[in-house]
Write a protein that holds these residues in place. Structure first.
Motif, PDB file in Angstrom:
ATOM      1  N   LEU A   1       0.953  -1.334  -0.069  1.00 50.07           N
ATOM      2  CA  LEU A   1       0.484  -0.403  -0.325  1.00 50.07           C
ATOM      3  C   LEU A   1       1.008   1.435  -0.041  1.00 50.07           C
ATOM      4  O   LEU A   1       1.890   1.218   0.431  1.00 50.07           O
ATOM      5  N   PRO A   2       0.497   2.605  -0.828  1.00 48.47           N
ATOM      6  CA  PRO A   2       1.355   3.451  -0.854  1.00 48.47           C
ATOM      7  C   PRO A   2       1.218   4.284   1.148  1.00 48.47           C
ATOM      8  O   PRO A   2       0.358   4.141   1.331  1.00 48.47           O
TER       9      PRO A   2
ATOM     10  N   LEU B   1      -7.774   8.752  -1.921  1.00 48.88           N
ATOM     11  CA  LEU B   1      -7.091   8.763  -2.674  1.00 48.88           C
ATOM     12  C   LEU B   1      -6.359   8.105  -3.578  1.00 48.88           C
ATOM     13  O   LEU B   1      -6.173   7.777  -4.830  1.00 48.88           O
ATOM     14  N   SER B   2      -4.753   8.160  -2.600  1.00 48.96           N
ATOM     15  CA  SER B   2      -3.960   7.659  -2.937  1.00 48.96           C
ATOM     16  C   SER B   2      -4.377   6.600  -3.369  1.00 48.96           C
ATOM     17  O   SER B   2      -3.038   5.659  -3.905  1.00 48.96           O
ATOM     18  N   LEU B   3      -5.336   5.302  -3.015  1.00 49.02           N
ATOM     19  CA  LEU B   3      -5.016   4.110  -3.191  1.00 49.02           C
ATOM     20  C   LEU B   3      -6.141   3.771  -4.361  1.00 49.02           C
ATOM     21  O   LEU B   3      -6.065   3.434  -4.920  1.00 49.02           O
ATOM     22  N   ALA B   4      -6.287   5.163  -5.165  1.00 49.96           N
ATOM     23  CA  ALA B   4      -7.195   4.547  -6.097  1.00 49.96           C
ATOM     24  C   ALA B   4      -6.802   5.145  -7.263  1.00 49.96           C
ATOM     25  O   ALA B   4      -7.344   4.588  -8.655  1.00 49.96           O
TER      26      ALA B   4
ATOM     27  N   ARG C   1      -4.608  15.605  -5.386  1.00 49.43           N
ATOM     28  CA  ARG C   1      -5.784  14.497  -4.463  1.00 49.43           C
ATOM     29  C   ARG C   1      -5.653  15.795  -2.993  1.00 49.43           C
ATOM     30  O   ARG C   1      -6.616  15.213  -2.586  1.00 49.43           O
ATOM     31  N   LEU C   2      -4.841  16.644  -2.777  1.00 48.54           N
ATOM     32  CA  LEU C   2      -5.208  17.131  -1.258  1.00 48.54           C
ATOM     33  C   LEU C   2      -6.427  18.759  -2.404  1.00 48.54           C
ATOM     34  O   LEU C   2      -7.432  18.967  -1.808  1.00 48.54           O
ATOM     35  N   PHE C   3      -6.206  18.571  -3.052  1.00 47.20           N
ATOM     36  CA  PHE C   3      -7.249  20.101  -3.774  1.00 47.20           C
ATOM     37  C   PHE C   3      -8.481  20.073  -3.790  1.00 47.20           C
ATOM     38  O   PHE C   3      -9.545  19.514  -3.785  1.00 47.20           O
ATOM     39  N   VAL C   4      -8.309  18.277  -4.151  1.00 44.27           N
ATOM     40  CA  VAL C   4      -9.674  17.343  -5.173  1.00 44.27           C
ATOM     41  C   VAL C   4     -10.451  16.817  -3.276  1.00 44.27           C
ATOM     42  O   VAL C   4     -11.632  17.277  -3.222  1.00 44.27           O
ATOM     43  N   GLY C   5      -9.450  16.612  -2.345  1.00 46.69           N
ATOM     44  CA  GLY C   5     -10.224  16.274  -0.733  1.00 46.69           C
ATOM     45  C   GLY C   5     -10.547  17.785  -0.241  1.00 46.69           C
ATOM     46  O   GLY C   5     -12.217  17.584   0.569  1.00 46.69           O
ATOM     47  N   ALA C   6      -9.983  18.665  -0.877  1.00 46.82           N
ATOM     48  CA  ALA C   6     -10.853  20.219   0.627  1.00 46.82           C
ATOM     49  C   ALA C   6     -11.327  20.694  -0.365  1.00 46.82           C
ATOM     50  O   ALA C   6     -12.280  20.671   0.206  1.00 46.82           O
ATOM     51  N   ALA C   7     -11.931  20.570  -1.838  1.00 50.29           N
ATOM     52  CA  ALA C   7     -13.000  21.370  -2.159  1.00 50.29           C
ATOM     53  C   ALA C   7     -14.312  20.346  -2.417  1.00 50.29           C
ATOM     54  O   ALA C   7     -14.882  20.913  -2.092  1.00 50.29           O
ATOM     55  N   LEU C   8     -13.953  18.899  -1.755  1.00 51.42           N
ATOM     56  CA  LEU C   8     -15.033  18.150  -1.805  1.00 51.42           C
ATOM     57  C   LEU C   8     -15.467  17.800  -0.179  1.00 51.42           C
ATOM     58  O   LEU C   8     -16.909  18.565  -0.343  1.00 51.42           O
ATOM     59  N   THR C   9     -14.559  18.505   1.106  1.00 53.16           N
ATOM     60  CA  THR C   9     -15.268  18.879   1.932  1.00 53.16           C
ATOM     61  C   THR C   9     -15.546  20.007   2.433  1.00 53.16           C
ATOM     62  O   THR C   9     -16.809  19.888   2.598  1.00 53.16           O
ATOM     63  N   ALA C  10     -15.318  20.439   1.525  1.00 49.59           N
ATOM     64  CA  ALA C  10     -16.120  22.552   1.384  1.00 49.59           C
ATOM     65  C   ALA C  10     -17.406  22.400   0.968  1.00 49.59           C
ATOM     66  O   ALA C  10     -18.147  23.028   1.358  1.00 49.59           O
TER      67      ALA C  10
END
Length: 152
Positions: free
Chosen positions: A4-5, A58-61, A69-78
């Motif tokens: 795993l990463p 996202l690092s797993l997929a 990945r951080l940007f996507v996580g931040a946008a989804l969270t917001a």
């Protein structure tokens, strides 16, 4: 055997402490004290750890770089956090959706209250992004300082 990463943006002390803070706050502090501070602690924790958690998942997929990945996580969270805090029907629907997912683990008491003042905790999403980038920079620095043949 596939390895795993590494996910240092989430699997490190500060994000895991945020998860623990949310659990302790929701389980014991809110029922005991039920005040403004306990009302916001979980929101701070969520806004900090959720972007990092999404990035780690996202690092797993994907093979996306951590910055993406951080940007996507931040946008989804917001988007999700804002929607749940401004709409009680969406908050209720979200809790209804979570119940079957939590049931195998004995987690069925999901409850969310739409409270627009909770949006004051949104800046912690930016703090999470800075933290995630810092873990990337520290990892890069450690790797560049490691002599050839040594384990990072």
């Amino acid at each position: 055997m596939k390895v795993l990463p590494r996910m240092p943006e989430f699997l490190s002390p500060l994000p895991l402490a945020a998860v623990a803070l949310m659990a302790v706050n929701d389980r014991w502090l809110k029922p005991t004290f039920h005040n403004t501070l306990t009302g916001k602690l979980s929101d701070v924790a969520i806004c900090f750890f959720l972007p990092l958690y999404v990035s780690a998942l996202l690092s797993l997929a994907t093979r996306w770089p951590r910055g993406v990945r951080l940007f996507v996580g931040a946008a989804l969270t917001a988007v999700l956090f804002t929607a749940l805090k401004v709409s009680q029907p969406l908050a209720d629907l979200f809790c209804q959706w979570l119940r079957p997912l939590g049931a195998p683990f004995g987690l069925t008491g999901f409850r969310a209250v739409a409270d627009p003042t909770d949006l004051l905790t949104l800046p912690f999403i930016a703090v999470a992004m800075l933290y995630g980038r810092a873990t990337l920079l520290s990892r890069t620095s450690a790797t560049s300082l490691t002599p050839p043949g040594a384990l990072p």
